[in-house]
Design a protein around this motif. Sequence first.
Motif, PDB file in Angstrom:
ATOM      1  N   GLY A  22       0.765  -1.236   0.000  1.00 43.57           N
ATOM      2  CA  GLY A  22       0.000   0.000   0.000  1.00 43.57           C
ATOM      3  C   GLY A  22       0.796   1.285   0.000  1.00 43.57           C
ATOM      4  O   GLY A  22       0.272   2.314  -0.368  1.00 43.57           O
ATOM      5  N   ILE A  23       2.060   1.267   0.394  1.00 46.67           N
ATOM      6  CA  ILE A  23       2.808   2.516   0.534  1.00 46.67           C
ATOM      7  C   ILE A  23       4.268   2.272   0.162  1.00 46.67           C
ATOM      8  O   ILE A  23       4.856   1.266   0.547  1.00 46.67           O
ATOM      9  CB  ILE A  23       2.671   3.059   1.975  1.00 46.67           C
ATOM     10  CG1 ILE A  23       3.347   4.408   2.138  1.00 46.67           C
ATOM     11  CG2 ILE A  23       3.175   2.078   2.990  1.00 46.67           C
ATOM     12  CD1 ILE A  23       3.054   5.071   3.464  1.00 46.67           C
ATOM     13  N   SER A  24       4.821   3.213  -0.569  1.00 50.75           N
ATOM     14  CA  SER A  24       6.214   3.056  -0.982  1.00 50.75           C
ATOM     15  C   SER A  24       7.136   3.424   0.175  1.00 50.75           C
ATOM     16  O   SER A  24       6.748   4.149   1.103  1.00 50.75           O
ATOM     17  CB  SER A  24       6.519   3.949  -2.181  1.00 50.75           C
ATOM     18  OG  SER A  24       6.508   5.311  -1.787  1.00 50.75           O
ATOM     19  N   GLN A  25       8.350   2.942   0.102  1.00 51.98           N
ATOM     20  CA  GLN A  25       9.325   3.243   1.147  1.00 51.98           C
ATOM     21  C   GLN A  25       9.606   4.744   1.193  1.00 51.98           C
ATOM     22  O   GLN A  25       9.773   5.311   2.273  1.00 51.98           O
ATOM     23  CB  GLN A  25      10.601   2.452   0.895  1.00 51.98           C
ATOM     24  CG  GLN A  25      11.524   2.436   2.069  1.00 51.98           C
ATOM     25  CD  GLN A  25      12.657   1.430   1.918  1.00 51.98           C
ATOM     26  OE1 GLN A  25      12.831   0.843   0.855  1.00 51.98           O
ATOM     27  NE2 GLN A  25      13.411   1.232   2.961  1.00 51.98           N
ATOM     28  N   GLU A  26       9.632   5.387   0.050  1.00 49.15           N
ATOM     29  CA  GLU A  26       9.890   6.828   0.012  1.00 49.15           C
ATOM     30  C   GLU A  26       8.773   7.609   0.699  1.00 49.15           C
ATOM     31  O   GLU A  26       9.020   8.551   1.449  1.00 49.15           O
ATOM     32  CB  GLU A  26      10.044   7.307  -1.438  1.00 49.15           C
ATOM     33  CG  GLU A  26      11.268   6.767  -2.148  1.00 49.15           C
ATOM     34  CD  GLU A  26      11.085   5.326  -2.637  1.00 49.15           C
ATOM     35  OE1 GLU A  26       9.934   4.907  -2.895  1.00 49.15           O
ATOM     36  OE2 GLU A  26      12.093   4.614  -2.727  1.00 49.15           O
ATOM     37  N   LEU A  27       7.518   7.208   0.439  1.00 47.66           N
ATOM     38  CA  LEU A  27       6.386   7.873   1.065  1.00 47.66           C
ATOM     39  C   LEU A  27       6.386   7.643   2.574  1.00 47.66           C
ATOM     40  O   LEU A  27       6.110   8.558   3.355  1.00 47.66           O
ATOM     41  CB  LEU A  27       5.068   7.382   0.454  1.00 47.66           C
ATOM     42  CG  LEU A  27       3.795   8.040   0.980  1.00 47.66           C
ATOM     43  CD1 LEU A  27       3.820   9.550   0.750  1.00 47.66           C
ATOM     44  CD2 LEU A  27       2.578   7.426   0.309  1.00 47.66           C
ATOM     45  N   ARG A  29       9.018   7.098   4.459  1.00 45.19           N
ATOM     46  CA  ARG A  29      10.084   7.950   5.017  1.00 45.19           C
ATOM     47  C   ARG A  29       9.641   9.399   5.115  1.00 45.19           C
ATOM     48  O   ARG A  29       9.936  10.091   6.101  1.00 45.19           O
ATOM     49  CB  ARG A  29      11.344   7.842   4.170  1.00 45.19           C
ATOM     50  CG  ARG A  29      12.100   6.570   4.404  1.00 45.19           C
ATOM     51  CD  ARG A  29      13.405   6.558   3.660  1.00 45.19           C
ATOM     52  NE  ARG A  29      14.091   5.316   3.941  1.00 45.19           N
ATOM     53  CZ  ARG A  29      14.902   4.710   3.124  1.00 45.19           C
ATOM     54  NH1 ARG A  29      15.174   5.241   1.949  1.00 45.19           N
ATOM     55  NH2 ARG A  29      15.489   3.586   3.458  1.00 45.19           N
ATOM     56  N   ALA A  30       8.938   9.876   4.099  1.00 44.30           N
ATOM     57  CA  ALA A  30       8.444  11.253   4.117  1.00 44.30           C
ATOM     58  C   ALA A  30       7.442  11.443   5.257  1.00 44.30           C
ATOM     59  O   ALA A  30       7.454  12.475   5.941  1.00 44.30           O
ATOM     60  CB  ALA A  30       7.799  11.598   2.776  1.00 44.30           C
ATOM     61  N   HIS A  34       7.831  13.980   8.371  1.00 42.45           N
ATOM     62  CA  HIS A  34       6.785  14.962   8.672  1.00 42.45           C
ATOM     63  C   HIS A  34       6.345  14.837  10.140  1.00 42.45           C
ATOM     64  O   HIS A  34       6.122  15.844  10.817  1.00 42.45           O
ATOM     65  CB  HIS A  34       5.600  14.764   7.722  1.00 42.45           C
ATOM     66  CG  HIS A  34       4.618  15.882   7.747  1.00 42.45           C
ATOM     67  ND1 HIS A  34       4.922  17.158   7.346  1.00 42.45           N
ATOM     68  CD2 HIS A  34       3.321  15.912   8.144  1.00 42.45           C
ATOM     69  CE1 HIS A  34       3.871  17.928   7.494  1.00 42.45           C
ATOM     70  NE2 HIS A  34       2.878  17.191   7.984  1.00 42.45           N
ATOM     71  N   CYS A  35       6.231  13.618  10.629  1.00 41.05           N
ATOM     72  CA  CYS A  35       5.882  13.385  12.043  1.00 41.05           C
ATOM     73  C   CYS A  35       6.910  14.016  12.972  1.00 41.05           C
ATOM     74  O   CYS A  35       6.555  14.614  13.988  1.00 41.05           O
ATOM     75  CB  CYS A  35       5.803  11.879  12.340  1.00 41.05           C
ATOM     76  SG  CYS A  35       4.382  11.045  11.636  1.00 41.05           S
ATOM     77  N   LYS A  36       8.172  13.872  12.613  1.00 40.59           N
ATOM     78  CA  LYS A  36       9.245  14.410  13.458  1.00 40.59           C
ATOM     79  C   LYS A  36       9.203  15.935  13.545  1.00 40.59           C
ATOM     80  O   LYS A  36       9.632  16.516  14.544  1.00 40.59           O
ATOM     81  CB  LYS A  36      10.607  13.972  12.922  1.00 40.59           C
ATOM     82  CG  LYS A  36      10.907  12.510  13.163  1.00 40.59           C
ATOM     83  CD  LYS A  36      12.270  12.156  12.608  1.00 40.59           C
ATOM     84  CE  LYS A  36      12.626  10.714  12.869  1.00 40.59           C
ATOM     85  NZ  LYS A  36      13.965  10.372  12.348  1.00 40.59           N
TER      86      LYS A  36
END
Length: 131
Positions: A22-27, A29-30, A34-36
Amino acid sequence: MVSSHVLKMHMLEQGYAEEGFGISQELFRAYIQHCKRKRPVLSREAAALIAKEYTLLRQTKEKKEQIVSITPRTLETMIRLATANAKLRLADVVEYDDAESAVNLLKDSLFQKVVKPAKESQDSRRYSGRV
């Protein structure tokens, strides 16, 4: 969402085929980056719950079940855990539910849950050397 992604990543490392990932590794990581960057603030309700639960923990009579002492550092831990939960939701405010999750997590880790098995299994006897 986060847990399923991490589990799927470990499955892929072990040779499982990617199925509807469902989600790419790049997404992912982004998202983490963003959470941080988020800096949520405590709501009055969340602060009140944390203060109430901290006070109750300090007054706990059953010290023998308690693994560690309750100190001001414990209060800071509750706040950090609640804030982390809000960050994962990408929220600007730490809500009551975030504080409740933090309190429950902390309580589960601070108190020993003694569970006595009803019947000793053959496997447990084998590992303890009583076959």
